[in-house]
Design a protein around this motif. Structure first.
Motif, PDB file in Angstrom:
ATOM      1  N   ALA A  83      21.358  34.677  48.423  1.00 20.90           N
ATOM      2  CA  ALA A  83      22.074  33.834  49.271  1.00 20.90           C
ATOM      3  C   ALA A  83      21.284  33.177  50.338  1.00 20.90           C
ATOM      4  CB  ALA A  83      23.312  34.657  49.788  1.00 20.90           C
ATOM      5  N   ALA A  84      20.368  33.939  50.971  1.00 17.58           N
ATOM      6  CA  ALA A  84      19.667  33.582  52.355  1.00 17.58           C
ATOM      7  C   ALA A  84      18.469  32.486  52.094  1.00 17.58           C
ATOM      8  CB  ALA A  84      18.852  34.919  52.861  1.00 17.58           C
ATOM      9  N   THR A  85      18.405  32.097  50.553  1.00 14.02           N
ATOM     10  CA  THR A  85      17.416  31.093  50.353  1.00 14.02           C
ATOM     11  C   THR A  85      17.928  29.786  50.377  1.00 14.02           C
ATOM     12  OG1 THR A  85      17.929  31.330  47.971  1.00 14.02           O
ATOM     13  CG2 THR A  85      16.196  32.929  48.950  1.00 14.02           C
ATOM     14  N   VAL A  86      19.392  29.396  50.374  1.00 10.08           N
ATOM     15  CA  VAL A  86      19.803  28.376  50.308  1.00 10.08           C
ATOM     16  C   VAL A  86      20.775  27.900  51.612  1.00 10.08           C
ATOM     17  CG1 VAL A  86      19.676  28.064  47.619  1.00 10.08           C
ATOM     18  CG2 VAL A  86      21.719  29.169  48.969  1.00 10.08           C
ATOM     19  N   ALA A  87      21.015  26.555  51.718  1.00  9.62           N
ATOM     20  CA  ALA A  87      21.779  26.168  52.836  1.00  9.62           C
ATOM     21  C   ALA A  87      23.271  26.135  52.133  1.00  9.62           C
ATOM     22  CB  ALA A  87      21.487  24.816  53.328  1.00  9.62           C
ATOM     23  N   ASP A  88      24.291  26.728  52.984  1.00 12.27           N
ATOM     24  CA  ASP A  88      25.585  26.800  52.462  1.00 12.27           C
ATOM     25  C   ASP A  88      25.749  27.699  51.283  1.00 12.27           C
ATOM     26  OD1 ASP A  88      26.723  24.805  54.288  1.00 12.27           O
ATOM     27  OD2 ASP A  88      25.772  23.379  53.161  1.00 12.27           O
ATOM     28  N   GLY A  89      25.093  28.914  51.259  1.00  6.31           N
ATOM     29  CA  GLY A  89      25.062  29.745  50.433  1.00  6.31           C
ATOM     30  C   GLY A  89      26.158  30.719  50.603  1.00  6.31           C
ATOM     31  N   PRO A  90      26.649  31.519  49.466  1.00  4.47           N
ATOM     32  CA  PRO A  90      27.565  32.497  49.592  1.00  4.47           C
ATOM     33  C   PRO A  90      27.472  33.180  50.553  1.00  4.47           C
ATOM     34  CG  PRO A  90      26.250  32.991  47.483  1.00  4.47           C
ATOM     35  CD  PRO A  90      25.589  31.888  47.995  1.00  4.47           C
ATOM     36  N   THR A  91      28.613  33.721  50.947  1.00  8.70           N
ATOM     37  CA  THR A  91      28.746  34.846  51.966  1.00  8.70           C
ATOM     38  C   THR A  91      28.863  36.425  51.276  1.00  8.70           C
ATOM     39  OG1 THR A  91      29.751  33.503  53.696  1.00  8.70           O
ATOM     40  CG2 THR A  91      30.015  36.202  53.833  1.00  8.70           C
ATOM     41  N   ILE A  92      27.931  37.404  51.282  1.00  2.80           N
ATOM     42  CA  ILE A  92      28.052  38.557  50.551  1.00  2.80           C
ATOM     43  C   ILE A  92      28.491  39.559  51.287  1.00  2.80           C
ATOM     44  CG2 ILE A  92      26.606  39.954  49.037  1.00  2.80           C
ATOM     45  CD1 ILE A  92      26.778  37.182  47.877  1.00  2.80           C
ATOM     46  N   ARG A  93      29.541  40.331  51.120  1.00  2.00           N
ATOM     47  CA  ARG A  93      30.243  41.475  51.691  1.00  2.00           C
ATOM     48  C   ARG A  93      30.192  42.558  51.054  1.00  2.00           C
ATOM     49  NH1 ARG A  93      35.450  39.303  54.667  1.00  2.00           N
ATOM     50  NH2 ARG A  93      35.691  41.279  54.591  1.00  2.00           N
ATOM     51  N   TYR A  94      30.239  44.044  51.471  1.00  2.87           N
ATOM     52  CA  TYR A  94      30.407  45.033  50.863  1.00  2.87           C
ATOM     53  C   TYR A  94      32.020  45.096  50.758  1.00  2.87           C
ATOM     54  CZ  TYR A  94      31.076  50.156  50.188  1.00  2.87           C
ATOM     55  OH  TYR A  94      31.373  51.330  49.921  1.00  2.87           O
ATOM     56  N   GLY A  95      32.489  45.206  49.369  1.00  7.49           N
ATOM     57  CA  GLY A  95      34.019  45.221  49.205  1.00  7.49           C
ATOM     58  C   GLY A  95      34.330  45.709  47.715  1.00  7.49           C
ATOM     59  N   ASP A  96      35.547  46.379  47.652  1.00 11.17           N
ATOM     60  CA  ASP A  96      36.085  46.924  46.509  1.00 11.17           C
ATOM     61  C   ASP A  96      36.552  45.745  45.513  1.00 11.17           C
ATOM     62  OD1 ASP A  96      37.193  48.384  44.497  1.00 11.17           O
ATOM     63  OD2 ASP A  96      38.278  49.597  46.007  1.00 11.17           O
ATOM     64  N   ALA A  97      36.151  45.532  44.460  1.00  8.17           N
ATOM     65  CA  ALA A  97      37.099  44.522  43.560  1.00  8.17           C
ATOM     66  C   ALA A  97      38.377  44.928  43.126  1.00  8.17           C
ATOM     67  CB  ALA A  97      36.159  44.478  42.180  1.00  8.17           C
ATOM     68  N   VAL A  98      38.579  46.196  42.997  1.00  8.08           N
ATOM     69  CA  VAL A  98      40.001  46.486  42.854  1.00  8.08           C
ATOM     70  C   VAL A  98      41.023  46.337  44.047  1.00  8.08           C
ATOM     71  CG1 VAL A  98      41.658  48.530  42.239  1.00  8.08           C
ATOM     72  CG2 VAL A  98      39.143  48.511  41.304  1.00  8.08           C
ATOM     73  N   ARG A  99      40.627  46.496  45.052  1.00  8.36           N
ATOM     74  CA  ARG A  99      41.508  46.410  46.404  1.00  8.36           C
ATOM     75  C   ARG A  99      40.717  45.379  47.548  1.00  8.36           C
ATOM     76  NH1 ARG A  99      42.487  51.191  44.128  1.00  8.36           N
ATOM     77  NH2 ARG A  99      44.827  51.632  44.170  1.00  8.36           N
ATOM     78  N   PRO A 100      40.351  44.015  47.285  1.00  7.87           N
ATOM     79  CA  PRO A 100      39.563  43.373  48.214  1.00  7.87           C
ATOM     80  C   PRO A 100      40.597  43.263  49.391  1.00  7.87           C
ATOM     81  CG  PRO A 100      39.997  42.389  46.025  1.00  7.87           C
ATOM     82  CD  PRO A 100      40.875  43.384  46.069  1.00  7.87           C
ATOM     83  N   ASP A 101      39.644  43.469  50.412  1.00  6.66           N
ATOM     84  CA  ASP A 101      40.487  43.380  51.816  1.00  6.66           C
ATOM     85  C   ASP A 101      40.252  41.833  52.485  1.00  6.66           C
ATOM     86  OD1 ASP A 101      41.646  44.142  54.145  1.00  6.66           O
ATOM     87  OD2 ASP A 101      39.638  45.143  54.844  1.00  6.66           O
ATOM     88  N   PHE A 102      41.306  41.181  52.092  1.00  6.47           N
ATOM     89  CA  PHE A 102      41.656  39.871  52.505  1.00  6.47           C
ATOM     90  C   PHE A 102      42.972  39.512  52.535  1.00  6.47           C
ATOM     91  CE2 PHE A 102      37.433  39.916  50.141  1.00  6.47           C
ATOM     92  CZ  PHE A 102      36.588  39.243  51.259  1.00  6.47           C
ATOM     93  N   PRO A 103      43.261  38.627  53.271  1.00  5.46           N
ATOM     94  CA  PRO A 103      44.636  38.190  53.744  1.00  5.46           C
ATOM     95  C   PRO A 103      45.493  37.540  52.507  1.00  5.46           C
ATOM     96  CG  PRO A 103      43.740  37.447  55.558  1.00  5.46           C
ATOM     97  CD  PRO A 103      42.665  37.879  54.416  1.00  5.46           C
ATOM     98  N   PRO A 104      46.770  37.538  52.400  1.00 10.16           N
ATOM     99  CA  PRO A 104      47.012  36.757  50.926  1.00 10.16           C
ATOM    100  C   PRO A 104      46.820  35.576  51.164  1.00 10.16           C
ATOM    101  CG  PRO A 104      48.905  38.592  52.024  1.00 10.16           C
ATOM    102  CD  PRO A 104      47.432  38.400  52.961  1.00 10.16           C
ATOM    103  N   ALA A 105      46.702  34.599  49.915  1.00 12.71           N
ATOM    104  CA  ALA A 105      46.550  33.218  49.629  1.00 12.71           C
ATOM    105  C   ALA A 105      45.173  32.931  50.516  1.00 12.71           C
ATOM    106  CB  ALA A 105      47.829  32.593  50.397  1.00 12.71           C
ATOM    107  N   SER A 106      44.293  33.713  50.416  1.00  7.62           N
ATOM    108  CA  SER A 106      42.975  33.296  51.086  1.00  7.62           C
ATOM    109  C   SER A 106      42.265  32.379  50.276  1.00  7.62           C
ATOM    110  CB  SER A 106      42.235  34.542  51.479  1.00  7.62           C
ATOM    111  OG  SER A 106      42.829  35.269  52.634  1.00  7.62           O
ATOM    112  N   PHE A 107      42.467  32.310  49.110  1.00 10.86           N
ATOM    113  CA  PHE A 107      41.544  31.614  47.982  1.00 10.86           C
ATOM    114  C   PHE A 107      42.068  30.807  46.972  1.00 10.86           C
ATOM    115  CE2 PHE A 107      39.408  35.723  49.346  1.00 10.86           C
ATOM    116  CZ  PHE A 107      38.270  35.401  49.786  1.00 10.86           C
ATOM    117  N   ASP A 108      41.399  29.720  46.613  1.00 10.53           N
ATOM    118  CA  ASP A 108      41.787  29.034  45.476  1.00 10.53           C
ATOM    119  C   ASP A 108      41.633  29.500  43.912  1.00 10.53           C
ATOM    120  OD1 ASP A 108      42.885  26.585  47.096  1.00 10.53           O
ATOM    121  OD2 ASP A 108      40.745  26.579  47.675  1.00 10.53           O
ATOM    122  N   ALA A 109      40.365  30.516  43.962  1.00 11.23           N
ATOM    123  CA  ALA A 109      40.378  31.343  42.563  1.00 11.23           C
ATOM    124  C   ALA A 109      39.627  32.269  43.043  1.00 11.23           C
ATOM    125  CB  ALA A 109      39.100  30.165  42.014  1.00 11.23           C
ATOM    126  N   VAL A 110      39.710  33.634  41.936  1.00 15.42           N
ATOM    127  CA  VAL A 110      38.972  34.508  41.861  1.00 15.42           C
ATOM    128  C   VAL A 110      38.173  34.642  40.717  1.00 15.42           C
ATOM    129  CG1 VAL A 110      38.939  37.087  41.801  1.00 15.42           C
ATOM    130  CG2 VAL A 110      40.618  35.907  43.419  1.00 15.42           C
TER     131      VAL A 110
END
Length: 231
Positions: free
Chosen positions: A88-115
């Motif tokens: 991710a560090a090699t490109v501009a506007d790359g993805p944000t990479i975070r530690y997180g559980d795929a079963v229980r992702p810690d984000f507010p409801p309706a945060s994304f257009d797709a998973v």
């Protein structure tokens, strides 16, 4: 170690070799083009907010960012996260990479257009709970899109990969799709969660690339599928 800690340890150990295969120079460009087409057709138009769960070394997250999406990738295996952050560090506007559980992702409801996820469902504990939580994060009309296959229909004991040290009996019992014999079992998980218009599409372009270049070590040449559903 807990079930998830054993899984994390396995994939942390696999991360360097796994990433090296994903970055193979002889097929890298062809892979990028093929996966870009697959994800572009599956997801809402860019730029959209996309969460890539079980992002691993970040291959999907990088392709999605390259398509113009705003991408967050999460994983629990520190070794995989290290590889993903390096890419991710090699490109501009790359993805944000975070530690997180795929079963229980810690984000507010309706945060994304797709998973999205790739090669996660077979090794995902509580897949019904996970998909329900993904739906909570997706805005109305958005998409859940997963790629996987029936990697080990004869059981992990008969797999050519060495799962012995980490995928013990307790881990295997926690993974209902680990020995799936049909992609319909994954389709059923998405439908049971309440997604609509659930479809499974055979990824013939990836199958052909595997025929041309060969499959990953300890794998067989088999069809992969994109399974999508709408929130």
């Amino acid at each position: 170690m807990s079930t998830q800690e054993r899984i994390n340890a396995y994939w942390t150990g696999r991360a360097p070799d796994y990433d090296a295969y994903q970055q193979r120079p002889d097929r890298f460009d062809a892979d990028q083009r093929a996966w870009a087409r697959i994800w572009a057709e599956a997801l809402p138009a860019a730029p959209s907010d996309v969460l890539d769960v079980g992002t691993g070394t970040g291959q999907v997250a990088m392709v999605l960012a390259g398509l113009g999406h705003r991408v967050t990738g999460i994983d629990l295996a520190e070794g995989m996260l290290a590889e993903a952050r390096r890419h991710a560090a090699t490109v501009a506007d790359g993805p944000t990479i975070r530690y997180g559980d795929a079963v229980r992702p810690d984000f507010p409801p309706a945060s994304f257009d797709a998973v999205t996820s790739r090669y996660l469902m077979w090794t995902l504990r509580e897949p019904k709970t996970a998909v329900a939580n993904w739906m909570r994060l997706v805005r109305p009309g958005g998409i859940v899109a997963v790629v996987d296959s029936t990697w080990f229909p004869d059981g992990l004991d008969n797999a050519s990969e060495n799962f012995t040290d980490h995928y013990d009996a307790d881990v295997r019992a926690a993974l209902p799709l680990a020995t799936a014999t049909s992609i319909d079992q994954t389709v059923a998980i998405l439908e049971a969660a309440g997604l609509t218009q659930v479809t499974a599409t055979a990824l013939t372009s990836i199958y052909e690339l595997d025929r041309q270049y060969g499959v990953a070590p300890n794998h067989e040449h088999q069809m992969q599928y994109l399974v999508t559903g709408r929130v």
